[in-house]
Design an enzyme around this catalytic site. Structure first.
Site, PDB file in Angstrom:
ATOM      1  N   GLY A 221     -15.997  -9.346 -43.846  1.00 60.20           N
ATOM      2  CA  GLY A 221     -14.755  -9.666 -43.162  1.00 60.20           C
ATOM      3  C   GLY A 221     -13.983  -8.519 -42.545  1.00 60.20           C
ATOM      4  CB  CYS A 246     -20.483  -1.475 -44.273  1.00 62.11           C
ATOM      5  SG  CYS A 246     -20.569  -2.843 -43.109  1.00 62.11           S
ATOM      6  CG  HIS A 331     -25.605  -1.579 -44.739  1.00 61.97           C
ATOM      7  ND1 HIS A 331     -25.094  -1.889 -45.966  1.00 61.97           N
ATOM      8  CD2 HIS A 331     -24.915  -2.326 -43.851  1.00 61.97           C
ATOM      9  CE1 HIS A 331     -24.148  -2.800 -45.842  1.00 61.97           C
ATOM     10  NE2 HIS A 331     -24.016  -3.081 -44.556  1.00 61.97           N
ATOM     11  CG  ASP A 333     -27.158   0.203 -48.496  1.00 63.41           C
ATOM     12  OD1 ASP A 333     -26.358   0.705 -47.677  1.00 63.41           O
ATOM     13  OD2 ASP A 333     -27.243  -1.025 -48.682  1.00 63.41           O
TER      14      ASP A 333
END
Lengths: 366, 1058
Positions: A221, A246, A331, A333
């Site tokens: 969001g 993020c 990301h 990750d």
């Protein structure tokens, strides 16, 4: 079973249902990765969203026990062109259909997902709902229009109590705004001793854990819907190394006076090229976000842009001019997606090292 | 980094003639690269021996040399042109090998030519077994463990170290003959000892077997700034064990999770970075279907067949960008040519699935060894795009043109259980058809998995197709089922068969219910960014993205997959036709399904539809676009075969009228037309049964030439000498029936000539006459053609011109036509007329300077020849001699008879040009890699009917110092003629026999002629195979060896004693 995908602009797509037979409403977004549907469906950043997969064949490798990004997936629906009849992969334990049934998430197949993608590209993210085939679309449209999307997306997916993820290395506090498992997986590569805390933890409570560093996680969001995070960040920034991913990146920027804006249709997929302005290298990154930090808003802040997206030039990374704090929009990750950006995690580990050295040195001086 | 300004002139090496393993993909890559370099302001010097390519058009490079790709000739060109740099990575293995040779011989250093793209050390590391192994160890990338053994004990020792299963490959035997898989010590002992015996070097490679692993490929690119991207990954339907060129391939990978995909992506990028490649690279990997274990199989440090496929599958033009990278540009500086809104540093993402199926030559080589393994055998491939696996697969199947629109063949339906199992377990080219048949017979996908190790997902796709078949059969004219079948790729024709109705009725029902395909764009980004690529595929979905432009447009039908008889020449003509259409201000639309070619590069035409070339698929495009008409005369037999049905459906065919096409193609009409025109042809008739055939042959006299009507590349054509052979031909080779009549003609021995002509209805332009070296009887595509003619009398030439004009006008040809003549006893006879572009169009266009396909296209669009500045009649001759010579791929096709006859067997062609015929021939032989010795030994095994003729040739060889060997009968004959000949024992005789002296390299040339009786298992067959397999030049026509001899003679000094 005939089901409908209804868009807030009135467009109706007819398809066939799979997964749960629930009626579900959400924000319609598309993702372009060709692999990794299991990771994406279970990614808490998709909380409240109906995911359209642009790749038409979904479910080919089934669902396995290893590749989840959360225990309870929170997306509100899955839209595909074609669902695999028979998944095939050595790790697959259940089919996607069965998994979505278990998790009570509706899916709809047989949709012209390319047409849908173009619509989202042109009109921006839309509200949509997956309803039964027999429902009167006009009535459902009124309801859909009247539906207000949740502004508590983070609260819905964040842990409510702190929990540890023990390791033998650095002490890292992870603030859970909608944490993906992959972030923990990456930290465990460095043997970090992790404590995951709820998104609304106070700065004081975090500092009391005496962390070597704090990681602000990804999450769903609009960053402006998480005002609790700003004093948290402001309270720890400069005191311990800080790293945002993020949504964590956006909150870090907001806490330093920047503002965010909504991208027309977001970045979701595994092929976003990002340039590191310091090293000049380009990494292909995994991304999942609707909002980005406004470049203009950085003018009167102490933040410096470190990474840019190649195609639309949007901000992909920031660092603080003086404090040991930095963040990336993508990301590092991965999961799903390329591993190109993984080295950023290493950078965080290194930052904790140097910070420790300098603060130890300072201590010794006094 | 901006592009380099320190280099100005760049040499590009092409890939030479088309052979199995190296086909049209390098024409596509080379053309893109040359244009890309020119676009950036470099002067491009191109060397390629293959005239049938767009790449060797003079517009593509600044200097085009159609010369042999040999050290001798390329060095000469370097000395003359003095390029600053050499780009070797776009011409396949040929280009790469040539660059290595030039570097190692010192030529590049001497003339300070820099190697662009890939460093020599990288080429070495990728190509040299040991260096590759070392590099992979450094990078911690696993490769299958292997060792070289000279004894069985060494093999056993190795097995104790790494376990079973193992693969044993004897060194230096063709296609790994004698090798095999070993699961235990007994098998290992047996196979190794046998393999050591078979290997001339008493050497075997023993390797861990990874058969059954998933075979995955990554197409990667890297630039000088170390940016590296994956353009595409692909998964083979067939597990490891079958050459990827012979595998059905899907893009992107289908059965990999993201974890597996990223693991292999990391490996591929690590490898390209370690090799420091600046350009494209292909990495092949094997992945255990049951774990994360994987092995690197192979790395190609260059643009490859797979990169052409990846380019077409994603829209991302690898070769074009590889050329830009080679001159210093980096990916983030180059715009993505597909979207034009994003940059080239981008990993394409697809929103469709692509299927590639290879096209094999076994419809022509019925006796060829069809089992698939590590040696590639396919000549070409088709690609299809769909929104699901079944759709992509079935579209690809009907693109193959195997006489079926579905996964069903007559043979599969009739196959015994035993044959079915064998076809599935020991993979042949048609395995997918047998898999579908097995599912129809109730086999489960699990059983098939156990037999093949093909992933269950792929087998399930086939099962799904079979289920839909059943559903269709049980629900005739049901709209729901129809829609389902269409979504999953079923053709109208298949549905019609299952409904026992006609294709027309299915089509009608479909259209009445508005069940039409839509067209989706290939945009490299899954619609995330707006694109304007004019590149579409059909699918049954909701939104159509292809809109007619409103401009008058013309559709050109391509020629489909490359196969023997229909090669890259037809793609060449297609591309030229497109150019001409555009020049006249029309919009040019192309339909084709061959991913290797230039015509399927979306930047060539105004709009490209990547779809099958069937009536249904073409009509769907016709229905959508507002066409002025369709051009069929450049797409070979593929396009011509569609003309009739398109015409019947009311589609305007531009060019020769459909009824008039029949004048040339229909036997009776043709004969009548020739009679009316008073032009002689060999006597002949049409037979619809065996007895009729025998009767006709008796009337016209043996030898006769027999063939089925409507043939492509002389398929199943033979010269028959007597009634027994005729009967066996009629029974075995063709099944004659009233629908499939067989043509029987008197076979006239004589010189063969070929003419291409362009007719506008009034004037007839004859760009040139080509004279064949081999007499009639050898297929024109396998003959050496010489332009201009060297031995024809002015009277004969006048006659040919006269006949050609009369035939063109009399048969009412518009545009291109091709005529073959035979000159028998000073009389000119017409053998064949093709009312379409032939395979000699590129060759003749290049040597005459007339862009024939363009002129013809403009002609049929209404510009007369006179308007275009051409006069009627024979165009003036070139002052040089040009030779077009065929190139064969026999070494790759076991058990195929190499004897040249009326069936075409060559896969490619080369051109040699010089001032004299001998020099031109020399170049052509050099270019086709036929290393002619200037001295040494020659073996003759001559059939009785040509013995007399061979004396002169043998004498001349002896005269220039060759030692003669011959088998008994021939030796006796030549000895009688006064020659000194060493007799060699026939096969199966004790002591050294004829095969031994070939195998051991005692002879450097073999001449073998065959009686006109059919005898595949004869000694001759074994002699021919032995020659091919050991790389000894073999000649089966005395005409060819005579030409060779002339070349060798011309290089000799006179040695006469006083």
């Amino acid at each position: 079973m005939k089901r409908l995908l209804l868009l807030e602009d009135g467009t109706v797509f007819e398809g066939e249902g799979f997964g749960s037979s629930n009626v579900s409403t959400g924000e319609l977004v598309f993702t372009t990765g060709m692999t990794g549907y299991q990771e994406e469906i279970s990614d808490p950043s998709f909380n409240g969203q109906i995911i359209v997969f642009t790749y038409p064949l979904i479910g080919n490798t089934g669902i396995n026990r290893d590749d989840f990004e959360s225990i309870e997936p929170s997306c509100h629906g899955v839209v595909v062109r074609e669902l695999a009849r028979r998944p095939s992969n050595w790790r697959s334990s259940v089919s996607l259909d069965e998994y979505l049934k278990q998790k009570d998430i509706p899916g709809i197949k047989g949709i012209d997902t390319r047409m849908l993608t173009k619509k989202i590209r042109e009109k921006g993210t839309l509200k949509a709902c997956i309803i039964n085939g027999e429902t009167d679309p006009a009535h459902a449209l009124d309801q859909l229009k009247a539906t207000v999307m949740s502004s508590k997306l983070v609260a819905e997916v964040s842990t409510t109590k702190p929990y540890p993820n023990p390791g033998l290395g650095k002490n890292v506090v992870v603030v859970d705004f909608g944490l993906k498992h992959s972030v923990l997986r990456e930290l465990s590569r460095y043997q970090c001793q992790v404590t995951v805390v709820p998104y609304n933890t106070s700065a004081e409570d975090i500092l009391n854990l005496a962390p070597d560093g704090v990681l602000l996680s990804n999450g769903p969001g609009n960053p402006e819907n998480v005002p609790e995070a700003l004093p948290l960040i402001q309270g720890i920034q400069g005191k311990v190394p800080l790293f945002g991913i993020c949504l964590g990146h956006q909150l870090f920027a907001l806490a330093n006076g920047a503002t965010a804006y909504k991208l027309p249709f977001g970045h979701r997929g595994s092929n976003h090229p990002v340039r590191d302005l310091e090293t000049k290298t380009i990494d292909f990154t995994s991304q999942n976000h609707s909002y980005a930090i406004s470049a203009q808003s950085l003018e009167n802040t102490d933040l410096v842009v470190t990474h840019l997206e190649i195609n639309d030039g949007s901000i992909e990374g920031l660092k603080h001019k003086t404090d040991p704090a930095f963040s990336v929009q993508f990301h590092p990750d991965a999961a799903p997606g390329p591993h190109d950006g993984q080295h950023v995690i290493g950078k965080f580990i290194k930052l904790m090292d140097t910070w420790k050295e300098t603060s130890d040195a300072k201590k010794n001086r006094y | 980094m901006p592009r380099r300004t320190d280099i100005k002139k760049i040499m590009v090496i092409g890939s030479g003639p088309i052979v199995i393993g190296q086909a049209a993909e390098f024409d596509y890559a080379g053309t893109q690269a040359c244009l890309s370099l020119k676009e950036d302001g470099y002067e491009v010097v191109l060397v390629n021996s293959n005239p049938a390519t767009i790449m060797t058009d003079k517009e593509i490079a600044d200097k085009v040399y159609i010369e042999p790709i040999t050290e001798e000739f390329v060095s000469r060109i370097i000395r003359k042109e003095r390029p600053d740099a050499l780009l070797p990575t776009l011409g396949g293995q040929t280009g790469l090998n040539m660059a290595m040779t030039l570097a190692k011989s010192g030529v590049l250093d001497e003339y300070q030519v820099e190697l662009l793209g890939t460093k020599l050390s990288a080429i070495d590391k990728a190509e040299d077994r040991d260096l590759f192994k070392q590099l992979m160890e450094e990078l911690e990338q696993p490769i299958p463990e292997s060792t070289i053994v000279n004894t069985v004990e060494q093999a056993i020792e190795f097995s104790e170290k790494i376990g079973f299963p193992l693969i044993v490959r004897p060194a230096f035997t063709l296609g790994g003959t004698g090798g095999g898989m070993c699961h235990n010590l007994t098998e290992l002992t047996e196979i190794t000892s046998n393999g050591l015996k078979l290997s001339p070097a008493t050497q075997c490679l023993v390797e861990r077997s990874i058969a059954g692993y998933k075979e995955i490929e990554y197409e990667v690119m890297r630039d000088s700034a170390d940016n590296a991207i994956v353009v595409c990954n692909m998964e083979n339907f067939d597990p490891v064990g079958i050459h990827t060129g012979d595998s059905i391939v899907y893009a992107p990978s289908q059965t990999l999770t993201d974890v597996e995909h990223q693991m292999l992506r990391d490996a591929s990028l690590k490898i390209i970075r370690a090799l420091e490649i600046e350009g494209g690279c292909n990495v092949q990997l094997a992945l255990d279907p049951e774990s994360f274990n994987y092995y690197v199989i192979e790395v190609n440090p260059r643009v490859s067949r797979s990169s052409a496929l990846a380019s077409k599958a994603t829209g991302y033009p690898i070769a074009k960008l590889a050329a830009k990278i080679a001159v210093g540009l980096t990916l983030d500086e180059i715009r993505n040519p597909v979207t034009e809104t994003t940059f080239a540093v981008f990993e394409p993402t697809l929103d469709y699935v692509v299927a590639k199926i290879p096209r094999w030559p076994f419809d022509k080589f019925e006796k060829g060894e069809r089992h698939l393994g590590t040696q590639m055998k396919a000549t070409g491939e088709v690609m299809a795009i769909g929104r699901n696996l079944a759709e992509a697969t079935l579209k690809a199947v009907r693109s193959l043109e195997l006489g079926t629109t579905h996964l069903k063949l007559t043979e599969t339906v009739e196959a015994s259980e035993e044959k079915l199992r064998d076809k599935i377990i020991r993979a042949q080219d048609d395995r997918i058809f047998y898999l579908a048949e097995a599912l129809r017979r109730g086999y489960t996908v699990e059983e098939l998995f156990d037999m093949t190790k093909i992933d269950l997902l792929f087998l399930d796709c086939l099962e799904f197709i079979v289920e839909i078949e059943k559903e269709l059969a049980e629900n005739s004219f049901n709209l729901v089922t129809l829609k389902k079948a269409k979504i999953y790729g079923f053709s109208d024709k298949t549905i019609a068969e299952l409904w026992s109705t006609t294709e027309e009725k299915v089509r009608k029902l479909r259209l009445e219910n508005d069940l039409k395909p839509v067209y989706k764009m290939v945009d490299s980004c899954a619609a995330e960014f707006e694109s304007k690529t004019p590149y579409f595929y059909s699918t049954y979905d909701f939104e159509n993205e292809s809109r007619p432009s409103g401009k008058p447009s013309i559709l050109v039908l391509g020629s489909g997959p490359i196969r023997i008889g229909q090669g890259v020449e037809f793609d060449y003509a297609t591309v030229h036709s497109v150019k001409a259409i555009q020049q006249l201000g029309y919009e040019a639309i192309v339909i084709n399904n061959n991913p290797e070619t230039v015509s399927t590069d979306f930047s060539i035409s105004d709009k490209l539809y990547f779809d099958p070339l069937t009536f249904e698929d073409v009509m769907n495009v016709v229905d959508l676009e507002q066409l002025k008409g369709v051009i069929v005369q450049f797409g070979g037999q593929t396009a011509i075969n569609l003309a009739d049905s398109l015409d019947k459906a009311g589609v305007p065919i531009i060019g020769t009228n459909i009824d008039d096409l029949d004048l040339a193609e229909n036997r009776d009409l043709f004969e009548q037309a020739l009679k009316d025109l008073n032009i002689p042809q060999p006597l002949g008739d049409t037979a619809t049964s065996v007895s009729e055939a025998v009767q006709i042959a008796e009337t016209i006299g043996y030898p006769v030439l027999v063939r089925p009507s409507y043939v492509l590349g002389g398929r199943a054509m033979e010269i028959v000498d007597n009634q027994a052979d005729l009967m066996s031909y009629m029974k075995e080779a063709v099944k004659a029936s009233p629908e499939h009549p067989v043509l029987i003609d008197r076979y006239l021995i004589g010189k063969e000539c070929e003419v291409d002509a362009i007719c506008d209805g009034k004037d007839v332009l004859i760009p040139g006459i080509m004279e064949h070296i081999e007499r009639a009887g050898v297929h024109s595509g396998d003959s050496i053609a010489v332009y201009p003619p060297q031995t024809l009398s002015p009277k004969i030439i006048e006659t040919i011109i006269d006949y050609t004009k009369r035939l063109a006008l009399g048969l009412r040809c518009y545009g291109m036509m091709n005529i073959q003549y035979v000159i028998h006893k000073d009389e000119v006879y017409v053998i064949e007329v093709n009312p379409r572009a032939s395979r000699t169009v590129p060759f003749l266009s290049k040597v005459t300077g007339i862009p024939m396909a363009q002129v013809a296209t403009k002609t049929i669009l209404g510009n007369s020849l006179a308007d275009q500045g051409y006069e009627s009649g024979l165009y003036h001759n070139s002052p040089l001699v040009h030779v077009k010579a065929p190139v064969f791929s026999f070494a790759k096709l076991q058990s195929v008879d190499t004897y040249l006859g009326p069936e075409m067997k060559s896969t490619g062609e080369v051109m040699g040009t010089d001032k004299t015929l001998e020099k031109a021939l020399y170049k052509a032989f050099e270019a086709s890699n036929m290393n002619l010795p200037h001295h040494g030994s020659i073996l003759f095994t001559i059939a009785d009917e040509t013995k007399e003729e061979s004396i002169d040739i043998a004498k001349r060889f002896a005269n220039i110092g060759f030692k003669l060997f011959a088998t008994e009968g021939t030796a006796e004959f030549l000895t009688k003629a006064g020659l000194y000949v060493e007799t060699v024992a026939k096969i199966n005789k004790n002591g050294k026999n004829v095969l031994d002296i070939i195998r051991e390299g005692t002879v450097q040339v073999v001449v073998n002629t065959m009686d006109k009786s059919r005898q595949t298992n004869s000694d001759g067959f074994m002699i021919r195979r032995e020659s091919v397999e050991h790389g000894v030049p073999l000649f089966t026509s005395l005409d060819t060896i005579n030409a060779v001899l002339k070349v060798i003679e011309s290089q000799q000094f006179l040695l006469e004693s006083l």
